[in-house]
Motif scaffolding. Structure first.
Motif, PDB file in Angstrom:
ATOM      1  N   GLN A  19       0.857  -1.183   0.000  1.00  0.00           N
ATOM      2  CA  GLN A  19       0.000   0.000   0.000  1.00  0.00           C
ATOM      3  C   GLN A  19       0.894   1.233   0.000  1.00  0.00           C
ATOM      4  OE1 GLN A  19      -3.246   0.150  -0.262  1.00  0.00           O
ATOM      5  NE2 GLN A  19      -3.592  -2.056  -0.199  1.00  0.00           N
ATOM      6  N   PRO A  20       0.690   2.174  -0.900  1.00  0.00           N
ATOM      7  CA  PRO A  20       1.517   3.379  -0.899  1.00  0.00           C
ATOM      8  C   PRO A  20       1.209   4.247   0.311  1.00  0.00           C
ATOM      9  CG  PRO A  20      -0.210   3.534  -2.546  1.00  0.00           C
ATOM     10  CD  PRO A  20      -0.274   2.156  -1.985  1.00  0.00           C
ATOM     11  N   VAL A  21       2.243   4.892   0.797  1.00  0.00           N
ATOM     12  CA  VAL A  21       2.092   5.755   1.965  1.00  0.00           C
ATOM     13  C   VAL A  21       2.271   7.198   1.494  1.00  0.00           C
ATOM     14  CG1 VAL A  21       3.017   6.344   4.231  1.00  0.00           C
ATOM     15  CG2 VAL A  21       3.040   3.964   3.427  1.00  0.00           C
ATOM     16  N   PRO A  22       1.291   8.075   1.733  1.00  0.00           N
ATOM     17  CA  PRO A  22       1.450   9.467   1.296  1.00  0.00           C
ATOM     18  C   PRO A  22       2.553  10.147   2.087  1.00  0.00           C
ATOM     19  CG  PRO A  22      -0.618   9.192   2.495  1.00  0.00           C
ATOM     20  CD  PRO A  22       0.002   7.829   2.364  1.00  0.00           C
ATOM     21  N   LEU A  23       3.279  11.053   1.428  1.00  0.00           N
ATOM     22  CA  LEU A  23       4.347  11.805   2.074  1.00  0.00           C
ATOM     23  C   LEU A  23       3.737  12.897   2.937  1.00  0.00           C
ATOM     24  CD1 LEU A  23       6.727  12.216  -0.970  1.00  0.00           C
ATOM     25  CD2 LEU A  23       6.918  10.570   0.879  1.00  0.00           C
ATOM     26  N   ALA A  24       4.311  13.055   4.125  1.00  0.00           N
ATOM     27  CA  ALA A  24       3.828  14.118   5.012  1.00  0.00           C
ATOM     28  C   ALA A  24       4.426  15.433   4.537  1.00  0.00           C
ATOM     29  CB  ALA A  24       4.247  13.831   6.448  1.00  0.00           C
ATOM     30  N   PRO A  25       3.614  16.464   4.317  1.00  0.00           N
ATOM     31  CA  PRO A  25       4.157  17.738   3.854  1.00  0.00           C
ATOM     32  C   PRO A  25       4.971  18.405   4.961  1.00  0.00           C
ATOM     33  CG  PRO A  25       1.807  17.946   4.274  1.00  0.00           C
ATOM     34  CD  PRO A  25       2.167  16.501   4.474  1.00  0.00           C
ATOM     35  N   ALA A  26       6.104  18.970   4.557  1.00  0.00           N
ATOM     36  CA  ALA A  26       6.942  19.687   5.522  1.00  0.00           C
ATOM     37  C   ALA A  26       6.313  21.047   5.777  1.00  0.00           C
ATOM     38  CB  ALA A  26       8.347  19.850   4.967  1.00  0.00           C
ATOM     39  N   PRO A  38      -4.596  14.644  -4.849  1.00  0.00           N
ATOM     40  CA  PRO A  38      -5.798  14.573  -4.005  1.00  0.00           C
ATOM     41  C   PRO A  38      -5.449  14.140  -2.585  1.00  0.00           C
ATOM     42  CG  PRO A  38      -5.844  12.914  -5.764  1.00  0.00           C
ATOM     43  CD  PRO A  38      -4.640  13.768  -5.974  1.00  0.00           C
ATOM     44  N   GLY A  39      -6.325  14.503  -1.640  1.00  0.00           N
ATOM     45  CA  GLY A  39      -6.067  14.229  -0.230  1.00  0.00           C
ATOM     46  C   GLY A  39      -5.949  12.753   0.093  1.00  0.00           C
ATOM     47  N   SER A  40      -6.708  11.905  -0.576  1.00  0.00           N
ATOM     48  CA  SER A  40      -6.614  10.475  -0.282  1.00  0.00           C
ATOM     49  C   SER A  40      -6.009   9.758  -1.473  1.00  0.00           C
ATOM     50  CB  SER A  40      -8.002   9.904   0.026  1.00  0.00           C
ATOM     51  OG  SER A  40      -8.799  10.007  -1.138  1.00  0.00           O
ATOM     52  N   VAL A  41      -5.213   8.796  -1.208  1.00  0.00           N
ATOM     53  CA  VAL A  41      -4.576   8.021  -2.254  1.00  0.00           C
ATOM     54  C   VAL A  41      -5.479   6.828  -2.553  1.00  0.00           C
ATOM     55  CG1 VAL A  41      -2.548   6.661  -2.869  1.00  0.00           C
ATOM     56  CG2 VAL A  41      -2.305   8.720  -1.477  1.00  0.00           C
ATOM     57  N   PRO A  42      -5.769   6.589  -3.812  1.00  0.00           N
ATOM     58  CA  PRO A  42      -6.647   5.464  -4.112  1.00  0.00           C
ATOM     59  C   PRO A  42      -5.984   4.132  -3.786  1.00  0.00           C
ATOM     60  CG  PRO A  42      -5.808   6.483  -6.126  1.00  0.00           C
ATOM     61  CD  PRO A  42      -5.353   7.330  -4.986  1.00  0.00           C
ATOM     62  N   ALA A  43      -6.807   3.150  -3.574  1.00  0.00           N
ATOM     63  CA  ALA A  43      -6.302   1.823  -3.216  1.00  0.00           C
ATOM     64  C   ALA A  43      -5.646   1.170  -4.426  1.00  0.00           C
ATOM     65  CB  ALA A  43      -7.447   0.948  -2.721  1.00  0.00           C
ATOM     66  N   VAL A  44      -4.640   0.366  -4.104  1.00  0.00           N
ATOM     67  CA  VAL A  44      -3.942  -0.361  -5.164  1.00  0.00           C
ATOM     68  C   VAL A  44      -4.645  -1.699  -5.331  1.00  0.00           C
ATOM     69  CG1 VAL A  44      -1.764  -1.407  -5.845  1.00  0.00           C
ATOM     70  CG2 VAL A  44      -1.777   0.758  -4.615  1.00  0.00           C
ATOM     71  N   ALA A  45      -4.902  -2.056  -6.586  1.00  0.00           N
ATOM     72  CA  ALA A  45      -5.569  -3.325  -6.870  1.00  0.00           C
ATOM     73  C   ALA A  45      -4.583  -4.246  -7.573  1.00  0.00           C
ATOM     74  CB  ALA A  45      -6.792  -3.089  -7.738  1.00  0.00           C
ATOM     75  N   SER A  46      -4.632  -5.508  -7.241  1.00  0.00           N
ATOM     76  CA  SER A  46      -3.783  -6.497  -7.891  1.00  0.00           C
ATOM     77  C   SER A  46      -4.662  -7.572  -8.492  1.00  0.00           C
ATOM     78  CB  SER A  46      -2.824  -7.136  -6.888  1.00  0.00           C
ATOM     79  OG  SER A  46      -1.927  -6.170  -6.409  1.00  0.00           O
ATOM     80  N   ILE A  47      -4.278  -8.010  -9.670  1.00  0.00           N
ATOM     81  CA  ILE A  47      -5.036  -9.054 -10.355  1.00  0.00           C
ATOM     82  C   ILE A  47      -4.051 -10.146 -10.737  1.00  0.00           C
ATOM     83  CG2 ILE A  47      -6.421  -9.589 -12.399  1.00  0.00           C
ATOM     84  CD1 ILE A  47      -7.245  -6.674 -12.475  1.00  0.00           C
ATOM     85  N   VAL A  48      -4.429 -11.403 -10.471  1.00  0.00           N
ATOM     86  CA  VAL A  48      -3.614 -12.546 -10.869  1.00  0.00           C
ATOM     87  C   VAL A  48      -4.198 -13.086 -12.171  1.00  0.00           C
ATOM     88  CG1 VAL A  48      -2.803 -14.837 -10.234  1.00  0.00           C
ATOM     89  CG2 VAL A  48      -3.103 -13.080  -8.479  1.00  0.00           C
ATOM     90  N   LEU A  49      -3.375 -13.060 -13.204  1.00  0.00           N
ATOM     91  CA  LEU A  49      -3.825 -13.538 -14.501  1.00  0.00           C
ATOM     92  C   LEU A  49      -3.804 -15.056 -14.529  1.00  0.00           C
ATOM     93  CD1 LEU A  49      -1.913 -10.992 -16.759  1.00  0.00           C
ATOM     94  CD2 LEU A  49      -4.296 -10.928 -16.048  1.00  0.00           C
ATOM     95  N   VAL A  55      -0.750  -8.375 -12.043  1.00  0.00           N
ATOM     96  CA  VAL A  55      -0.799  -6.990 -12.516  1.00  0.00           C
ATOM     97  C   VAL A  55      -1.293  -6.147 -11.361  1.00  0.00           C
ATOM     98  CG1 VAL A  55      -1.804  -5.403 -14.184  1.00  0.00           C
ATOM     99  CG2 VAL A  55      -1.276  -7.745 -14.860  1.00  0.00           C
ATOM    100  N   THR A  56      -0.509  -5.112 -11.005  1.00  0.00           N
ATOM    101  CA  THR A  56      -0.853  -4.243  -9.882  1.00  0.00           C
ATOM    102  C   THR A  56      -0.979  -2.818 -10.390  1.00  0.00           C
ATOM    103  OG1 THR A  56       0.433  -5.652  -8.418  1.00  0.00           O
ATOM    104  CG2 THR A  56      -0.145  -3.478  -7.592  1.00  0.00           C
ATOM    105  N   GLY A  57      -1.995  -2.083  -9.917  1.00  0.00           N
ATOM    106  CA  GLY A  57      -2.156  -0.692 -10.332  1.00  0.00           C
ATOM    107  C   GLY A  57      -3.319  -0.051  -9.612  1.00  0.00           C
ATOM    108  N   TYR A  58      -3.473   1.209  -9.867  1.00  0.00           N
ATOM    109  CA  TYR A  58      -4.573   1.951  -9.255  1.00  0.00           C
ATOM    110  C   TYR A  58      -5.843   1.716 -10.051  1.00  0.00           C
ATOM    111  CZ  TYR A  58      -1.021   4.489  -6.644  1.00  0.00           C
ATOM    112  OH  TYR A  58      -0.001   4.813  -5.825  1.00  0.00           O
ATOM    113  N   ALA A  59      -6.942   1.730  -9.372  1.00  0.00           N
ATOM    114  CA  ALA A  59      -8.231   1.604 -10.039  1.00  0.00           C
ATOM    115  C   ALA A  59      -8.585   2.962 -10.646  1.00  0.00           C
ATOM    116  CB  ALA A  59      -9.302   1.178  -9.048  1.00  0.00           C
TER     117      ALA A  59
END
Length: 154
Positions: A19-26, A38-49, A55-59
């Motif tokens: 899961q990606p972690v957003p960087l805290a702004p200095a 955007p304020g929230s990072v979308p979830a990462v989805a993984s698909i097994v072919l 294959v992993t990526g954002y929805a």
């Protein structure tokens, strides 16, 4: 897509999902406004072919097309063509009247020139053939003349 050779098989491996972690702004001095993620990072989805690849990526939300507006009963091109035809007919009528006017003006000028020639010719004829009054003019006595060596002797 292509079938693999039956003797070669891929080993099945475990897949880790990160899961990606957003960087805290200095916190620093206020800066000018800049575009941000955007304020929230979308979830990462993984698909097994089916062949074992992951294959992993954002929805991504599908883009909604704009609603189709209703077409007018008559197309704009047809209206423009019709207006062009009306304008062309108006111009043709005006040109026809202009040519008729020029032809009439030419005939009038021709008749005036002929009338002037007839009147002037008549005035000249009256002057030449009139017998009124004594004739005035130069009298020339014609005698036998001799021309010798390009000289005139009378």
């Amino acid at each position: 897509m292509y079938s693999e050779h039956p003797t070669h098989s891929r080993p099945v491996t475990a897949v880790e999902v990160h899961q990606p972690v957003p960087l805290a702004p200095a916190v620093v001095a206020p800066a000018p406004l800049v575009p941000m993620q955007p304020g929230s990072v979308p979830a990462v989805a993984s698909i097994v072919l089916p062949d074992g690849r992951v294959v992993t990526g954002y929805a991504i939300n599908p883009v909604q097309p704009e609603p189709v507006t209703a077409k007018p009963a008559v197309s704009r091109a047809a209206v423009n063509i019709a207006l062009g035809g009306v304008g062309f007919l108006a111009v043709c009528g005006g040109l026809l009247m202009l040519t008729a006017f020029i032809a009439a003006l030419t005939a009038l000028i021709t008749q005036l020139v002929i009338l002037a020639a007839v009147i002037f010719g008549g005035w000249i004829a009256v002057q030449v053939f009139s017998a009124s009054g004594p004739r005035q003019g130069t009298t020339v006595n014609i005698r036998k003349a001799v021309i010798k060596r390009n000289k005139f002797y009378s």
